[in-house]
Design a protein around this motif. Structure first.
Motif, PDB file in Angstrom:
ATOM      1  N   SER A   1      67.319  47.461 116.640  1.00 48.21           N
ATOM      2  CA  SER A   1      67.169  46.606 115.458  1.00 48.21           C
ATOM      3  C   SER A   1      65.720  46.551 114.984  1.00 48.21           C
ATOM      4  CB  SER A   1      67.626  45.176 115.768  1.00 48.21           C
ATOM      5  OG  SER A   1      68.865  45.169 116.391  1.00 48.21           O
ATOM      6  N   GLY A   2      64.901  47.455 115.471  1.00 49.59           N
ATOM      7  CA  GLY A   2      63.523  47.546 114.951  1.00 49.59           C
ATOM      8  C   GLY A   2      62.562  46.493 115.474  1.00 49.59           C
ATOM      9  N   ILE A   3      62.903  45.865 116.605  1.00 53.68           N
ATOM     10  CA  ILE A   3      61.964  44.910 117.216  1.00 53.68           C
ATOM     11  C   ILE A   3      60.810  45.715 117.814  1.00 53.68           C
ATOM     12  CG2 ILE A   3      61.715  43.265 119.158  1.00 53.68           C
ATOM     13  CD1 ILE A   3      63.284  42.083 116.824  1.00 53.68           C
ATOM     14  N   GLU A   4      59.584  45.184 117.685  1.00 53.87           N
ATOM     15  CA  GLU A   4      58.399  45.984 118.050  1.00 53.87           C
ATOM     16  C   GLU A   4      58.159  46.052 119.556  1.00 53.87           C
ATOM     17  OE1 GLU A   4      57.480  46.773 115.053  1.00 53.87           O
ATOM     18  OE2 GLU A   4      55.638  47.924 115.238  1.00 53.87           O
ATOM     19  N   TRP A   5      58.327  44.942 120.253  1.00 60.59           N
ATOM     20  CA  TRP A   5      58.221  44.925 121.712  1.00 60.59           C
ATOM     21  C   TRP A   5      58.959  43.704 122.253  1.00 60.59           C
ATOM     22  CZ3 TRP A   5      53.736  43.801 118.853  1.00 60.59           C
ATOM     23  CH2 TRP A   5      53.298  42.476 118.950  1.00 60.59           C
ATOM     24  N   VAL A   6      59.178  43.737 123.552  1.00 55.62           N
ATOM     25  CA  VAL A   6      59.856  42.612 124.203  1.00 55.62           C
ATOM     26  C   VAL A   6      58.948  42.091 125.310  1.00 55.62           C
ATOM     27  CG1 VAL A   6      61.878  41.894 125.545  1.00 55.62           C
ATOM     28  CG2 VAL A   6      62.125  43.641 123.754  1.00 55.62           C
TER      29      VAL A   6
ATOM     30  N   LYS B   1      68.200  40.485 109.691  1.00 57.18           N
ATOM     31  CA  LYS B   1      67.987  39.551 108.570  1.00 57.18           C
ATOM     32  C   LYS B   1      66.529  39.078 108.536  1.00 57.18           C
ATOM     33  CE  LYS B   1      70.927  37.012 106.095  1.00 57.18           C
ATOM     34  NZ  LYS B   1      72.259  36.476 106.043  1.00 57.18           N
ATOM     35  N   MET B   2      65.993  38.754 109.693  1.00 54.80           N
ATOM     36  CA  MET B   2      64.594  38.315 109.721  1.00 54.80           C
ATOM     37  C   MET B   2      63.683  39.442 109.232  1.00 54.80           C
ATOM     38  SD  MET B   2      64.230  36.072 113.206  1.00 54.80           S
ATOM     39  CE  MET B   2      62.528  35.562 112.974  1.00 54.80           C
ATOM     40  N   ARG B   3      63.919  40.625 109.746  1.00 55.74           N
ATOM     41  CA  ARG B   3      63.033  41.748 109.389  1.00 55.74           C
ATOM     42  C   ARG B   3      63.093  42.060 107.894  1.00 55.74           C
ATOM     43  NH1 ARG B   3      64.104  46.517 111.518  1.00 55.74           N
ATOM     44  NH2 ARG B   3      62.072  47.217 110.829  1.00 55.74           N
ATOM     45  N   SER B   4      64.262  41.805 107.285  1.00 60.32           N
ATOM     46  CA  SER B   4      64.382  42.117 105.861  1.00 60.32           C
ATOM     47  C   SER B   4      63.512  41.185 105.013  1.00 60.32           C
ATOM     48  CB  SER B   4      65.840  42.011 105.418  1.00 60.32           C
ATOM     49  OG  SER B   4      66.209  40.636 105.385  1.00 60.32           O
ATOM     50  N   ARG B   5      63.100  40.038 105.594  1.00 57.68           N
ATOM     51  CA  ARG B   5      62.299  39.074 104.827  1.00 57.68           C
ATOM     52  C   ARG B   5      60.818  39.138 105.194  1.00 57.68           C
ATOM     53  NH1 ARG B   5      65.936  34.745 102.984  1.00 57.68           N
ATOM     54  NH2 ARG B   5      64.136  33.557 102.289  1.00 57.68           N
ATOM     55  N   MET B   6      60.422  40.058 106.076  1.00 57.10           N
ATOM     56  CA  MET B   6      59.009  40.054 106.506  1.00 57.10           C
ATOM     57  C   MET B   6      58.435  41.468 106.580  1.00 57.10           C
ATOM     58  SD  MET B   6      59.906  38.752 110.377  1.00 57.10           S
ATOM     59  CE  MET B   6      58.580  39.555 111.265  1.00 57.10           C
ATOM     60  N   LYS B   7      57.087  41.557 106.562  1.00 54.77           N
ATOM     61  CA  LYS B   7      56.425  42.863 106.636  1.00 54.77           C
ATOM     62  C   LYS B   7      55.760  43.079 107.984  1.00 54.77           C
ATOM     63  CE  LYS B   7      55.267  42.954 101.718  1.00 54.77           C
ATOM     64  NZ  LYS B   7      55.547  41.497 101.498  1.00 54.77           N
ATOM     65  N   VAL B   8      55.254  41.995 108.591  1.00 52.72           N
ATOM     66  CA  VAL B   8      54.572  42.166 109.888  1.00 52.72           C
ATOM     67  C   VAL B   8      55.635  42.434 110.964  1.00 52.72           C
ATOM     68  CG1 VAL B   8      52.571  40.718 109.325  1.00 52.72           C
ATOM     69  CG2 VAL B   8      54.576  39.667 110.410  1.00 52.72           C
ATOM     70  N   PRO B   9      55.222  43.025 112.095  1.00 54.19           N
ATOM     71  CA  PRO B   9      56.185  43.316 113.154  1.00 54.19           C
ATOM     72  C   PRO B   9      56.811  42.058 113.746  1.00 54.19           C
ATOM     73  CG  PRO B   9      54.153  44.531 113.494  1.00 54.19           C
ATOM     74  CD  PRO B   9      53.882  43.554 112.394  1.00 54.19           C
ATOM     75  N   LEU B  10      58.022  42.241 114.286  1.00 52.01           N
ATOM     76  CA  LEU B  10      58.754  41.151 114.935  1.00 52.01           C
ATOM     77  C   LEU B  10      58.962  41.501 116.407  1.00 52.01           C
ATOM     78  CD1 LEU B  10      60.370  38.482 114.606  1.00 52.01           C
ATOM     79  CD2 LEU B  10      62.370  39.875 114.028  1.00 52.01           C
ATOM     80  N   SER B  11      58.618  40.566 117.288  1.00 49.95           N
ATOM     81  CA  SER B  11      58.819  40.776 118.730  1.00 49.95           C
ATOM     82  C   SER B  11      59.710  39.652 119.266  1.00 49.95           C
ATOM     83  CB  SER B  11      57.459  40.762 119.446  1.00 49.95           C
ATOM     84  OG  SER B  11      56.808  39.536 119.214  1.00 49.95           O
ATOM     85  N   ILE B  12      60.185  39.813 120.504  1.00 52.32           N
ATOM     86  CA  ILE B  12      60.967  38.727 121.117  1.00 52.32           C
ATOM     87  C   ILE B  12      60.424  38.433 122.516  1.00 52.32           C
ATOM     88  CG2 ILE B  12      63.061  39.217 119.808  1.00 52.32           C
ATOM     89  CD1 ILE B  12      64.260  40.598 122.234  1.00 52.32           C
ATOM     90  N   LYS B  13      60.636  37.193 122.965  1.00 51.77           N
ATOM     91  CA  LYS B  13      60.259  36.831 124.340  1.00 51.77           C
ATOM     92  C   LYS B  13      61.510  36.270 125.010  1.00 51.77           C
ATOM     93  CE  LYS B  13      56.878  34.214 127.088  1.00 51.77           C
ATOM     94  NZ  LYS B  13      57.556  32.933 127.449  1.00 51.77           N
ATOM     95  N   ILE B  14      61.917  36.924 126.100  1.00 48.63           N
ATOM     96  CA  ILE B  14      63.188  36.602 126.742  1.00 48.63           C
ATOM     97  C   ILE B  14      62.966  36.211 128.198  1.00 48.63           C
ATOM     98  CG2 ILE B  14      64.435  38.216 125.245  1.00 48.63           C
ATOM     99  CD1 ILE B  14      64.547  40.218 127.550  1.00 48.63           C
ATOM    100  N   ARG B  15      64.049  35.886 128.897  1.00 51.06           N
ATOM    101  CA  ARG B  15      64.043  35.748 130.365  1.00 51.06           C
ATOM    102  C   ARG B  15      64.879  36.894 130.932  1.00 51.06           C
ATOM    103  NH1 ARG B  15      63.253  30.315 133.232  1.00 51.06           N
ATOM    104  NH2 ARG B  15      61.677  29.291 131.932  1.00 51.06           N
ATOM    105  N   THR B  16      65.056  36.928 132.248  1.00 53.91           N
ATOM    106  CA  THR B  16      65.827  38.036 132.835  1.00 53.91           C
ATOM    107  C   THR B  16      67.313  37.911 132.463  1.00 53.91           C
ATOM    108  OG1 THR B  16      66.006  36.739 134.877  1.00 53.91           O
ATOM    109  CG2 THR B  16      64.275  38.402 134.793  1.00 53.91           C
ATOM    110  N   GLY B  17      67.767  36.710 132.200  1.00 55.37           N
ATOM    111  CA  GLY B  17      69.158  36.462 131.809  1.00 55.37           C
ATOM    112  C   GLY B  17      69.398  34.965 131.854  1.00 55.37           C
TER     113      GLY B  17
END
Ligand SMILES: Cc1cc2nc3c(=O)[nH]c(=O)nc-3n(C[C@H](O)[C@H](O)[C@H](O)COP(=O)(O)O)c2cc1C
Length: 364
Positions: free
Chosen positions: A185-190, A151-167
């Motif tokens: 889901s087309g996320i650019e990097w993690v 849903k987020m990607r459908s509203r934007m043109k620039v790449p989308l990344s995520i920042k996570i923890r180990t769990g």
């Protein structure tokens, strides 16, 4: 926006000589100046600090976490946080929230401010954020992730990344599952901070776990956690399978950490070429960026005081200077104390005790 005063020929020459070791990289569709990225930090990674770190060799930067609801309500202070400086070339904006519709709506607004990418905070351990389902709580509800990313990607043109923890905790180390969902889901990097949510900032970042994720990854990975000094960063750079590294707290006590980590021979000597006079130039530039970014003197003062004190860490008599700085009520007073202190240091070396706990709370 006025251009800052150029650094002195001596400092410029040092900076350029470190930068000559930098190799540009590509993460997904995005070019960065080198593999060392400034990690997002709430209350710190605003325009002045981000621009300063780009001037001092950070390959890219990420804003502090910004609330999707604040954006959607049109909150003036939140919208201010989305602003980007014309000098910033490699900046991403980090959003936090929990539901797909609000995040997608906010993403569209955030993108209109001109970042190179948007990032989702999926690592914040703070109760106020996780109790609503945001930050690291997103790692517990994996079934919600693909629809949210899409849903987020459908509203934007620039790449989308995520920042996570180990769990979430030691019994649910599900970073790999999340990275797979991100890839599909087309996320650019993690980017991954090598601790669980339960750990908060205790213990050590689990680099074995991070490196194992590199073995059969299908998407670029950025490793993060406890890269506190140039030697450690440079050592990790040489052996990591990560596509890039993120540095947070290390940049607060050493603004030259990005530059100093780029040259492995130099980093291994564990001595710095940057003098008190170099620090004073950096503080003057920070003052320039703060003054043009913040309307109120009080905000400039608050930002300057904390960074001046952190930058002094490990230099002689830093504790006495800290007391004086926190007693100041005007920017001029603060700058005078900083000038006297850093210019009196001459070529003194910094000796930071890295075993001591430094800033053990944050939003990711
Ligand atoms: C003061 C502070 C604020 C932070 N704010 C954020 C944030 O807004 N978003 C985020 O993803 N991580 C945030 N973090 C986490 C850092 O980005 C990083 O993951 C963590 O500090 C580990 O890296 P380090 O050992 O290099 O500090 C914050 C950390 C600190 C210390």
């Amino acid at each position: 926006m006025n251009h800052p005063r150029p650094f002195s020929p001596e400092l410029s020459q040092k900076i350029e000589s470190f930068k000559s070791h930098a190799k540009p990289i590509k993460l997904g569709r995005i070019d960065f100046d080198n593999k060392l990225i400034l990690a997002p930090m709430a209350g710190i990674c605003n325009i002045p600090f981000r621009v300063l770190m780009e001037d001092l060799g950070a390959g890219g930067t990420v804003s502090e976490l910004i609330s999707c609801h604040g954006i959607n309500y049109g909150n003036a202070r939140t919208l201010d946080m989305l602003k980007i400086h014309p000098r910033e070339r490699n900046v991403g904006i980090q959003l936090f929230g929990e539901d797909a519709d609000s995040m997608a709506k906010a993403a569209e607004v955030a993108e209109s401010y001109g970042p190179k990418f948007l990032d989702i905070n999926m690592g914040c351990p703070v109760t106020k954020v996780v109790s609503k389902g945001g930050g690291s709580a997103m790692m517990k509800e994996v079934q919600k992730l693909a629809p949210l990313f899409e849903k987020m990607r459908s509203r934007m043109k620039v790449p989308l990344s995520i920042k996570i923890r180990t769990g979430w905790d030691a019994n649910s180390l599900n970073a790999k599952e999340i990275i797979n969902i991100a890839h599909n889901s087309g996320i650019e990097w993690v980017a991954i901070h090598g601790r669980t949510r339960t750990q908060q900032y205790t213990g050590l970042a689990n680099w074995e776990f991070i490196e194992a994720l590199n073995e059969d990854k299908k998407i670029p990975l950025i490793g993060n956690g406890d890269l506190h000094h140039p030697y450690g960063v440079s050592e990790r750079l040489q052996k990591t399978g990560c596509d890039a590294l993120m540095i947070a707290r290390g940049a607060l006590r050493n603004p030259f950490i990005f530059l100093e980590s780029l040259d492995p021979t130099y980093a291994s000597q564990k001595r710095s070429v940057f003098s008190g006079a170099d620090y004073w130039e950096v503080i003057q530039r920070l003052h320039h960026y703060c003054s043009e970014s913040f309307d109120e003197e009080r905000t400039v003062l608050v930002q300057l005081r904390k960074l001046v004190v952190w930058f002094a860490a490990g230099f002689p008599h830093a504790a006495a200077m800290r007391g004086q700085i926190f007693a100041t009520q005007t920017v001029d007073e603060c700058m005078k104390i900083a000038e006297d202190y850093f210019l009196s240091l001459g070529g003194s070396q910094k000796f930071i005790n890295y075993d001591e706990v430094f800033m053990s709370s944050g939003h990711g």
